[in-house]
Design a protein around this motif. Sequence first.
Motif, mmCIF file in Angstrom:
data_model
loop_
_atom_site.group_PDB
_atom_site.id
_atom_site.type_symbol
_atom_site.label_atom_id
_atom_site.label_comp_id
_atom_site.label_asym_id
_atom_site.label_seq_id
_atom_site.Cartn_x
_atom_site.Cartn_y
_atom_site.Cartn_z
ATOM 1 N N ARG A 94 0.835 -1.200 0.000
ATOM 2 C CA ARG A 94 0.000 0.000 0.000
ATOM 3 C C ARG A 94 0.868 1.247 0.000
ATOM 4 O O ARG A 94 1.987 1.245 0.486
ATOM 5 C CB ARG A 94 -0.858 0.056 1.270
ATOM 6 N N ASP A 112 -6.087 -2.946 8.686
ATOM 7 C CA ASP A 112 -6.311 -3.488 7.341
ATOM 8 C C ASP A 112 -4.994 -3.814 6.642
ATOM 9 O O ASP A 112 -4.872 -4.809 5.939
ATOM 10 C CB ASP A 112 -7.169 -2.551 6.499
ATOM 11 N N ALA A 132 -3.720 -7.590 5.567
ATOM 12 C CA ALA A 132 -3.323 -7.886 4.185
ATOM 13 C C ALA A 132 -1.887 -8.406 4.126
ATOM 14 O O ALA A 132 -1.591 -9.349 3.385
ATOM 15 C CB ALA A 132 -3.471 -6.641 3.316
ATOM 16 N N ARG A 169 -1.879 -12.033 5.443
ATOM 17 C CA ARG A 169 -3.004 -12.862 5.001
ATOM 18 C C ARG A 169 -2.572 -14.273 4.635
ATOM 19 O O ARG A 169 -3.273 -15.229 4.881
ATOM 20 C CB ARG A 169 -3.679 -12.203 3.805
#
Length: 185
Positions: free
Chosen positions: A8, A65, A69, A72
């Motif tokens: 990100r 978040d 991620a 994961r």
Amino acid sequence: MGTDMDGRVQVRPGGPGTPWADADLDVGGIPRSYEAFGLLFGVRNVAGFVPVAPARGIPGDAGADVLAAAHRFDDHYEHSWVTWAELDRIDWDRPAPVVNAWLSRYRVTAGRLVRVGKGGWTPPDADPAEGAEWRDGDVVWRAERAVPREILDDLPELRHRLDGMRALAGKHGGDNVRMIVWFYG
């Protein structure tokens, strides 16, 4: 199977001490490039660059978040992050300190060499000297040191993300824009 990168881009609109928010820049859309991965994060560093931000982990203030991620799947590794301020200090014209493990490929066009990429062939010499060349018809393979600017030339997707980070940094400051990454594969 190779190594790929996901992650990100985040911005801290309120400056230091305020929460980070995801920016609208998809790191996962950057194609596999071991030269880029090596330059930025030291992963699969075939070019021998001194990495900007090797294996720093996920920042504690990244948000739930991002943490979810990044973790994961079991095969996510080499988590790291880098601010725009650090990226902005890269000398894009300074060659790597060693000869690239992957040969540069050129095509002879109208009597001159035009660079068309890297890799795809292994020389008979296991450790070729800088400048060594091999010819195969109109293709020339050359042992050379990688130059970061060539990564941007070969990888417009990375250039687009960095241009986006530069624009965000122009508005919020270089220390308030960061790329968080993890690798898999």
